[in-house]
Enzyme design. Structure first.
Site, mmCIF file in Angstrom:
data_model
loop_
_atom_site.group_PDB
_atom_site.id
_atom_site.type_symbol
_atom_site.label_atom_id
_atom_site.label_comp_id
_atom_site.label_asym_id
_atom_site.label_seq_id
_atom_site.Cartn_x
_atom_site.Cartn_y
_atom_site.Cartn_z
ATOM 1 N N VAL A 44 2.884 -2.052 -1.484
ATOM 2 C CA VAL A 44 3.032 -1.284 -2.723
ATOM 3 C C VAL A 44 2.076 -0.098 -2.729
ATOM 4 O O VAL A 44 2.439 1.026 -3.117
ATOM 5 C CB VAL A 44 2.799 -2.182 -3.964
ATOM 6 C CG1 VAL A 44 2.890 -1.354 -5.241
ATOM 7 C CG2 VAL A 44 3.814 -3.315 -4.009
ATOM 8 N N CYS A 45 0.849 -0.335 -2.285
ATOM 9 C CA CYS A 45 -0.155 0.737 -2.247
ATOM 10 C C CYS A 45 0.291 1.880 -1.340
ATOM 11 O O CYS A 45 0.060 3.057 -1.632
ATOM 12 C CB CYS A 45 -1.490 0.187 -1.761
ATOM 13 S SG CYS A 45 -2.158 -1.135 -2.778
ATOM 14 N N THR A 46 0.939 1.544 -0.246
ATOM 15 C CA THR A 46 1.423 2.567 0.678
ATOM 16 C C THR A 46 2.437 3.475 -0.003
ATOM 17 O O THR A 46 2.387 4.706 0.142
ATOM 18 C CB THR A 46 2.042 1.912 1.923
ATOM 19 O OG1 THR A 46 1.031 1.150 2.596
ATOM 20 C CG2 THR A 46 2.605 2.946 2.888
ATOM 21 N N MET A 49 0.487 5.731 -2.631
ATOM 22 C CA MET A 49 -0.250 6.824 -1.998
ATOM 23 C C MET A 49 0.716 7.896 -1.504
ATOM 24 O O MET A 49 0.472 9.094 -1.648
ATOM 25 C CB MET A 49 -1.084 6.283 -0.834
ATOM 26 C CG MET A 49 -2.322 5.541 -1.276
ATOM 27 S SD MET A 49 -3.521 6.685 -2.011
ATOM 28 C CE MET A 49 -4.723 5.519 -2.630
#
Length: 210
Positions: A44-46, A49
């Site tokens: 999810v963070c990828t 970002m």
């Protein structure tokens, strides 16, 4: 007690993917989208970002600087950025804070023990050029942020700062706005010569795009 809307954003000095920054000096004169993510090399963070990087022109035209944060190292961030760029088809150019000792995360109350004792949740702080916190949002680890809402809120804040108006529910740029109840009828006629619709004495709608 956590930080609240209207508080001055606390300053800090810390290493980032673009070298050491003094937050207040780095942010000077700009709005800031300051956001945390749980960990590098996570799915999810990828996407988050990547989406922030893809929206760089939108942030720039609003005079907004994005600043990411997690408790990973600078080297981990830099390696992960390559994955972000590759999988999200973008070029990530904003700095990411390396908060290994969790000093900034604790200062901004980004660690919620019910979610994790060490990783930051998905916190959002919108900070204005006077370094005042104007909005806070917190997403759980499993749910990515809504970037349309982040841009909408920034647009709304900048609109209400520039004129004595407020934004109604679901407002987007181009919609009518509300004349604030503190503006007298006499002043409203001067400030909004394009006219307005009075639904109630306290609810007056006008189109600032005319």
């Amino acid at each position: 007690m956590g930080l609240r809307i209207g508080d001055k954003a606390p300053n800090f000095e810390i290493e980032t993917t673009q070298g050491k920054i003094d937050f207040h000096d780095w942010a000077k004169g700009s709005w800031v989208f300051f956001f945390s993510h749980p960990a590098d090399y996570t799915p999810v963070c990828t996407t988050e970002m990547g989406r922030t990087a893809q929206l760089a022109p939108e942030f720039e035209k609003r005079n907004v600087k994005p600043l990411g944060l997690s408790t990973d190292t600078v080297d981990a961030h830099k390696g992960w950025i390559n994955d972000v760029n590759d999988t999200q088809n973008t070029l990530l150019e904003f700095p990411i804070v390396a908060d290994q000792e969790r000093k900034v995360a604790e200062l901004y109350d980004m660690i919620h023990p019910g979610e994790s004792q060490t990783a930051t949740v998905r916190s959002v702080f919108i900070i204005d050029p006077d370094q005042k916190i104007r909005l806070t949002m917190t997403y759980p680890m499993t749910v990515g942020r809504n970037f349309a809402e982040i841009l909408r809120v920034i647009d709304a804040l900048q609109t209400t700062d520039s004129q004595e108006v407020a934004c109604p529910a679901d407002w987007v740029p181009g919609d009518r706005v509300i004349i604030r109840p503190t503006v007298s009828e006499e002043d409203a006629q001067k400030k909004f010569p394009q006219g307005y619709e009075t639904l109630r004495p306290y609810l007056r709608l006008t189109d600032i795009n005319k």
